[in-house]
Design a protein around this motif. Sequence first.
Motif, PDB file in Angstrom:
ATOM      1  N   GLU A 118      99.038  36.415  36.230  1.00  0.00           N
ATOM      2  CA  GLU A 118      98.729  35.431  36.868  1.00  0.00           C
ATOM      3  C   GLU A 118      97.541  34.990  37.706  1.00  0.00           C
ATOM      4  O   GLU A 118      97.466  34.302  37.525  1.00  0.00           O
ATOM      5  N   ALA A 119      97.010  36.245  38.004  1.00  0.00           N
ATOM      6  CA  ALA A 119      95.847  36.367  39.084  1.00  0.00           C
ATOM      7  C   ALA A 119      94.419  35.697  38.290  1.00  0.00           C
ATOM      8  O   ALA A 119      93.628  35.138  38.809  1.00  0.00           O
ATOM      9  N   ILE A 120      94.809  36.205  37.019  1.00  0.00           N
ATOM     10  CA  ILE A 120      93.544  36.364  36.226  1.00  0.00           C
ATOM     11  C   ILE A 120      93.825  35.004  35.304  1.00  0.00           C
ATOM     12  O   ILE A 120      92.663  34.157  34.927  1.00  0.00           O
ATOM     13  N   ARG A 121      94.928  34.900  35.241  1.00  0.00           N
ATOM     14  CA  ARG A 121      95.295  32.986  34.712  1.00  0.00           C
ATOM     15  C   ARG A 121      94.185  32.180  35.729  1.00  0.00           C
ATOM     16  O   ARG A 121      94.140  31.069  36.060  1.00  0.00           O
ATOM     17  N   PHE A 125      80.477  41.305  25.195  1.00  0.00           N
ATOM     18  CA  PHE A 125      80.929  41.441  26.244  1.00  0.00           C
ATOM     19  C   PHE A 125      80.995  40.212  27.269  1.00  0.00           C
ATOM     20  O   PHE A 125      81.647  40.588  28.487  1.00  0.00           O
ATOM     21  N   ARG A 126      80.948  39.049  26.359  1.00  0.00           N
ATOM     22  CA  ARG A 126      80.638  37.541  26.998  1.00  0.00           C
ATOM     23  C   ARG A 126      82.917  37.605  26.945  1.00  0.00           C
ATOM     24  O   ARG A 126      83.232  37.858  26.582  1.00  0.00           O
ATOM     25  N   GLY A 127      83.133  37.019  28.292  1.00  0.00           N
ATOM     26  CA  GLY A 127      84.606  36.907  27.970  1.00  0.00           C
ATOM     27  C   GLY A 127      85.359  37.528  28.380  1.00  0.00           C
ATOM     28  O   GLY A 127      84.936  38.638  29.979  1.00  0.00           O
ATOM     29  N   SER A 128      86.290  38.110  27.818  1.00  0.00           N
ATOM     30  CA  SER A 128      87.683  39.032  28.589  1.00  0.00           C
ATOM     31  C   SER A 128      86.553  40.834  29.125  1.00  0.00           C
ATOM     32  O   SER A 128      87.123  41.355  30.045  1.00  0.00           O
ATOM     33  N   PRO A 129      86.008  41.126  28.518  1.00  0.00           N
ATOM     34  CA  PRO A 129      85.490  42.296  28.888  1.00  0.00           C
ATOM     35  C   PRO A 129      84.829  42.453  30.447  1.00  0.00           C
ATOM     36  O   PRO A 129      85.029  43.568  30.357  1.00  0.00           O
ATOM     37  N   ALA A 130      83.986  41.211  30.060  1.00  0.00           N
ATOM     38  CA  ALA A 130      83.330  41.429  31.218  1.00  0.00           C
ATOM     39  C   ALA A 130      83.541  41.259  32.710  1.00  0.00           C
ATOM     40  O   ALA A 130      83.407  42.199  33.238  1.00  0.00           O
ATOM     41  N   LEU A 131      85.040  40.556  32.537  1.00  0.00           N
ATOM     42  CA  LEU A 131      85.956  40.704  33.484  1.00  0.00           C
ATOM     43  C   LEU A 131      86.821  42.093  33.675  1.00  0.00           C
ATOM     44  O   LEU A 131      86.808  41.812  34.823  1.00  0.00           O
ATOM     45  N   PHE A 132      87.050  42.241  32.954  1.00  0.00           N
ATOM     46  CA  PHE A 132      87.924  43.790  32.766  1.00  0.00           C
ATOM     47  C   PHE A 132      86.821  44.378  33.730  1.00  0.00           C
ATOM     48  O   PHE A 132      87.371  45.253  34.909  1.00  0.00           O
ATOM     49  N   LEU A 133      85.674  44.378  32.824  1.00  0.00           N
ATOM     50  CA  LEU A 133      85.133  45.511  33.909  1.00  0.00           C
ATOM     51  C   LEU A 133      84.425  45.068  34.975  1.00  0.00           C
ATOM     52  O   LEU A 133      85.161  45.744  36.245  1.00  0.00           O
ATOM     53  N   TYR A 134      84.515  43.771  35.874  1.00  0.00           N
ATOM     54  CA  TYR A 134      84.392  43.164  36.981  1.00  0.00           C
ATOM     55  C   TYR A 134      85.912  43.639  37.579  1.00  0.00           C
ATOM     56  O   TYR A 134      85.697  43.887  38.839  1.00  0.00           O
ATOM     57  N   VAL A 135      86.742  43.383  37.112  1.00  0.00           N
ATOM     58  CA  VAL A 135      88.169  43.840  38.454  1.00  0.00           C
ATOM     59  C   VAL A 135      88.367  45.088  38.385  1.00  0.00           C
ATOM     60  O   VAL A 135      88.803  45.677  39.070  1.00  0.00           O
ATOM     61  N   GLY A 136      88.017  45.777  37.631  1.00  0.00           N
ATOM     62  CA  GLY A 136      87.955  47.614  37.003  1.00  0.00           C
ATOM     63  C   GLY A 136      86.750  48.257  39.025  1.00  0.00           C
ATOM     64  O   GLY A 136      87.992  48.947  39.192  1.00  0.00           O
ATOM     65  N   LEU A 137      85.800  46.934  38.637  1.00  0.00           N
ATOM     66  CA  LEU A 137      84.493  47.411  39.131  1.00  0.00           C
ATOM     67  C   LEU A 137      84.927  47.190  41.629  1.00  0.00           C
ATOM     68  O   LEU A 137      85.430  48.224  42.060  1.00  0.00           O
ATOM     69  N   ILE A 138      86.057  46.021  41.186  1.00  0.00           N
ATOM     70  CA  ILE A 138      87.117  45.157  42.039  1.00  0.00           C
ATOM     71  C   ILE A 138      88.221  46.619  41.968  1.00  0.00           C
ATOM     72  O   ILE A 138      88.189  46.647  43.993  1.00  0.00           O
ATOM     73  N   SER A 139      88.899  46.891  41.678  1.00  0.00           N
ATOM     74  CA  SER A 139      89.534  48.062  41.382  1.00  0.00           C
ATOM     75  C   SER A 139      89.127  48.832  42.537  1.00  0.00           C
ATOM     76  O   SER A 139      90.316  49.864  42.774  1.00  0.00           O
ATOM     77  N   LEU A 140      87.917  49.288  41.715  1.00  0.00           N
ATOM     78  CA  LEU A 140      88.147  50.844  42.967  1.00  0.00           C
ATOM     79  C   LEU A 140      87.393  50.952  43.917  1.00  0.00           C
ATOM     80  O   LEU A 140      88.104  51.566  44.640  1.00  0.00           O
ATOM     81  N   GLY A 141      86.595  49.852  43.908  1.00  0.00           N
ATOM     82  CA  GLY A 141      86.610  49.231  45.963  1.00  0.00           C
ATOM     83  C   GLY A 141      87.914  49.043  46.937  1.00  0.00           C
ATOM     84  O   GLY A 141      87.560  50.060  47.343  1.00  0.00           O
ATOM     85  N   PHE A 142      89.170  48.800  46.241  1.00  0.00           N
ATOM     86  CA  PHE A 142      89.983  48.954  46.821  1.00  0.00           C
ATOM     87  C   PHE A 142      90.623  50.215  47.180  1.00  0.00           C
ATOM     88  O   PHE A 142      91.015  50.458  48.219  1.00  0.00           O
ATOM     89  N   LEU A 143      90.422  51.360  45.714  1.00  0.00           N
ATOM     90  CA  LEU A 143      90.624  52.719  45.668  1.00  0.00           C
ATOM     91  C   LEU A 143      90.204  53.174  47.490  1.00  0.00           C
ATOM     92  O   LEU A 143      90.741  54.128  47.517  1.00  0.00           O
ATOM     93  N   GLY A 144      88.956  52.843  47.436  1.00  0.00           N
ATOM     94  CA  GLY A 144      87.931  52.895  48.776  1.00  0.00           C
ATOM     95  C   GLY A 144      88.843  53.363  50.389  1.00  0.00           C
ATOM     96  O   GLY A 144      89.034  53.957  51.206  1.00  0.00           O
ATOM     97  N   PHE A 145      89.889  52.397  50.257  1.00  0.00           N
ATOM     98  CA  PHE A 145      90.579  52.033  50.866  1.00  0.00           C
ATOM     99  C   PHE A 145      91.947  53.356  51.784  1.00  0.00           C
ATOM    100  O   PHE A 145      91.863  53.088  52.193  1.00  0.00           O
ATOM    101  N   SER A 146      92.310  53.942  50.164  1.00  0.00           N
ATOM    102  CA  SER A 146      93.091  54.411  50.282  1.00  0.00           C
ATOM    103  C   SER A 146      92.416  56.131  50.337  1.00  0.00           C
ATOM    104  O   SER A 146      93.197  56.857  50.999  1.00  0.00           O
ATOM    105  N   GLY A 147      91.591  56.011  50.851  1.00  0.00           N
ATOM    106  CA  GLY A 147      90.758  57.101  50.966  1.00  0.00           C
ATOM    107  C   GLY A 147      91.030  58.723  49.540  1.00  0.00           C
ATOM    108  O   GLY A 147      90.686  59.233  49.679  1.00  0.00           O
ATOM    109  N   THR A 148      91.286  57.665  48.038  1.00  0.00           N
ATOM    110  CA  THR A 148      91.825  59.148  47.024  1.00  0.00           C
ATOM    111  C   THR A 148      90.393  59.415  46.507  1.00  0.00           C
ATOM    112  O   THR A 148      89.019  58.914  47.114  1.00  0.00           O
ATOM    113  N   SER A 149      90.037  60.532  46.660  1.00  0.00           N
ATOM    114  CA  SER A 149      89.027  61.358  46.108  1.00  0.00           C
ATOM    115  C   SER A 149      88.749  61.537  44.673  1.00  0.00           C
ATOM    116  O   SER A 149      89.790  61.785  44.217  1.00  0.00           O
ATOM    117  N   LEU A 150      88.165  61.103  43.929  1.00  0.00           N
ATOM    118  CA  LEU A 150      87.407  60.918  42.873  1.00  0.00           C
ATOM    119  C   LEU A 150      87.120  63.155  41.792  1.00  0.00           C
ATOM    120  O   LEU A 150      87.867  62.849  40.508  1.00  0.00           O
TER     121      LEU A 150
END
Lengths: 259, 197
Positions: free
Chosen positions: B30-33, B170-195
């Motif tokens: 829903e957020a993507i649409r 990479f135009r279209g959905s691939p770029a958007l998936f990678l972008y969302v992945g990086l944002i998700s990684l940013g949010f992971l930083g708030f939880s203090g999880t170590s990779l």
Amino acid sequence: MKEQTPGFRVSFLKSAVLSNPVLVQMVGLCPAVAAMTNVRSAVLISAVLCLDLIVTCVLASALMKRIPRAVRVALYLGIGLALICPLLYFIETYTLMNLGLSIKVYLPLLAVNAVTALHCEKVAVKNPVRTAFSDAAAVGLGASIVFLIIGTLREVLGSGAFAGIDLDLPISLKGLSLPFGCFILLGFLAAALQAFSPYLRQAQTRETDAQPAQTQPAQTDAQDDLWSDILEAEAVSNERLAALDEFTERLIGGEEDAQ
Amino acid sequence: MKMISTLLITVLYTVFVQNLVMSAGLGMSEAIRLAAKPEKFRSLAVMITAFSVITGTICGGLSRIPAIATLPFAGRAAVYGGVLAAVYLIAALLLALLKPQDRRLRSTLGIAALNTLVYAVPFLNEFAAYSFAESLFSGLAAGAAFVLAAAVIGQGAKLLANNSNIPPIFRGSPALFLYVGLISLGFLGFSGTSLFQ
């Protein structure tokens, strides 16, 4: 005139591959991201999704064409719950399978999955039962293939195991088991699909040409390209901005004239 | 004072540390649409928040009834789903009576009510053993988490759509998936999880 439906191969190529629900339409992401960290969960969720999708689409096509849309959408949830909750109870009680918390929660959530609602509304209620069935089966298969690839890659590369068997790999990429890893995998899978799309489109054209008498189902709405939507929305906002700029310029020009 | 700080922590945790959209993928489709239809942003965000609060609170109350609390998980899931369907149907009826001409709002109602984010809120409240007030704030925070995620995805999608430097495959959905992945990684930083441990 008798309504004809496309062959399953054409439907599969179109609905499952070229307009893949997960990689192209970007729906059904919720279970893929959070619950699909291993092959077992991928198989279980794929099977339940296919069952829910096929049964709901067939019922929607057969019985719900005259029901108002607002009520129909709630009925999709009802059908999903009627299928999934007894299944979940059966799995937990009689198979003694330890589902794990994430699968346990994500299975009922499949009842409100966007894939089911989208294909019921855009395809099933506008087409005969046979078309609804072939579209639902193709979409379910398309989503399941992606889920299985994601589940396998995340388990092998993220945990160094396959179906619970330790592979003793020298490297494990823990990040792939986390949600961001799934998005990045999905990004590369979508790019791979995009790279092969021209060849697949040629194959689809050949298949369609081989069946000249058959008509296409009314499913173009369902396969609208999300990207064109974004570009269109951007164009609309740019138009609005241009109109606003023009208005402001006129206003300023008018003020200057008056001065 | 202690209660206020508990409620604030519940909100901050749900919005940032465990952002339900970015960390659990709930309501992601829903957020993507929504990124493609920015004109629906405000109405959808308000409706998702309202449905999360109402459904979460009603289910929280029901789960304290012994007959429901002792049901197996599948039974409780069916009850929560039933509550969600009932809340949606009542809202649809009210909308049809009060604003019969507003087709746009009616078309958004289904997406706003029947999605994984709203349906997941009662389960989250149950697992976290939230009190009534905490359930209320958790529903509000789920809506806020959705607004934040949808706004970030929407802005990124606009920039990506206009970027001609992205390779064609990479135009279209691939770029958007990678972008969302990086944002998700940013949010992971708030939880203090170590990779790397």
